[in-house]
Design a protein around this motif. Sequence first.
Motif, short mmCIF file in Angstrom:
data_model
loop_
_atom_site.label_atom_id
_atom_site.label_comp_id
_atom_site.label_asym_id
_atom_site.label_seq_id
_atom_site.Cartn_x
_atom_site.Cartn_y
_atom_site.Cartn_z
N UNK A 182 -16.29 18.64 -128.78
CA UNK A 182 -15.85 18.17 -127.47
C UNK A 182 -16.81 18.61 -126.37
N UNK A 183 -17.29 19.86 -126.46
CA UNK A 183 -18.22 20.36 -125.45
C UNK A 183 -19.50 19.55 -125.43
N UNK A 184 -20.01 19.23 -126.62
CA UNK A 184 -21.23 18.43 -126.72
C UNK A 184 -21.03 17.06 -126.07
N UNK A 185 -19.88 16.44 -126.36
CA UNK A 185 -19.59 15.12 -125.79
C UNK A 185 -19.43 15.18 -124.27
N UNK A 186 -18.69 16.18 -123.78
CA UNK A 186 -18.45 16.27 -122.34
C UNK A 186 -19.75 16.53 -121.59
N UNK A 226 -21.03 4.23 -116.98
CA UNK A 226 -19.90 3.73 -117.78
C UNK A 226 -19.91 4.36 -119.17
N UNK A 227 -21.10 4.44 -119.78
CA UNK A 227 -21.21 5.07 -121.10
C UNK A 227 -20.81 6.54 -121.01
N UNK A 228 -21.25 7.22 -119.94
CA UNK A 228 -20.92 8.63 -119.76
C UNK A 228 -19.43 8.86 -119.62
N UNK A 229 -18.75 8.00 -118.86
CA UNK A 229 -17.31 8.13 -118.68
C UNK A 229 -16.58 7.97 -120.02
N UNK A 230 -17.03 7.01 -120.83
CA UNK A 230 -16.41 6.79 -122.14
C UNK A 230 -16.61 8.01 -123.04
N UNK A 231 -17.81 8.60 -122.98
CA UNK A 231 -18.10 9.79 -123.80
C UNK A 231 -17.25 10.97 -123.34
N UNK A 232 -17.08 11.13 -122.03
CA UNK A 232 -16.25 12.22 -121.50
C UNK A 232 -14.81 12.06 -121.96
#
Length: 289
Positions: free
Chosen positions: A125-129, A270-276
């Motif tokens: 989760x940390x890596x994704x956020x 948009x990609x970043x929001x989905x990853x978060x």
Amino acid sequence: MMNATDWLIAFIPIFSFGILPVVATRIEGKPIEQSMGVALGSVIFALIFFFFRRPELDASIFIISFLSGLCWAVGSLGQFAAIRYLGVSKSIPILNGGQIVTTSLLGILLGEWATTTSRAYGFAALILIIGGIVLTSYKEEKAGEKTEWRKGLLINLMAILGYTAYIGILKYFQIDGWSTILPQSFGQVAGVVLIGLLFYKSFPMTRMAGKNSIGGLIWAVGNIALLISQLKLGLAVAYPVSQAAIVVAVLGGVFINKEHKNRKEWMAAVAGMAVIMAGLYLIYLSSVC
């Protein structure tokens, strides 16, 4: 036992902390005035609350909470100063990512993510956020923009340590959020005034700081929610969740402050929001394993 209410409280800082830079940008002011405004708003919020409810408050709670406020002042001034050297798009990912790593490690040292499965979900989760934060705040560099990496990184490190200590010291001593907010707000004001006098050679209690106290009231709501949720959900869960505030900050910057994003920047955001969002789901899984 965690419940839906605990998670709803944990999501409040996303909106409070996210809308704060949008409001501060609209009001304007120097970094020291913006930090002073947040501190003043915190005092106002704490005094109003204290008038209606008298939480437990002894000498040890007062001293530890006051120190927490001093640490916040270091983090806040460091955050604004680092942006001056690196710019928002470079500084914010470093600051938010650094805070996520340090607070999560501190939470683990204090006994959170006790199982192998919860650690696996948590670190993923940390890596994704962190990756999502980098994508969401991506901005193409304009010709002639100057980046002072050495100063920016050192000041960001100071801000990361300040913000980590501000929340970590309360977690270590298991101090209730409601008992914290009044002495903590006094520490915030004292810290900003001290830094202003020592490093800015000025007294930061200005008219513009007063205007920025509106942002302080907004921040105070997110702060008390974070203090409550880190005791309920754990520091390694609550703090990374709060850093998703960058999603609100980016959207607020575009739709309220009319900041321009080109096609490439929008795709990254948009990609970043989905990853978060995916990272937040894994944070949830880490808390139930």
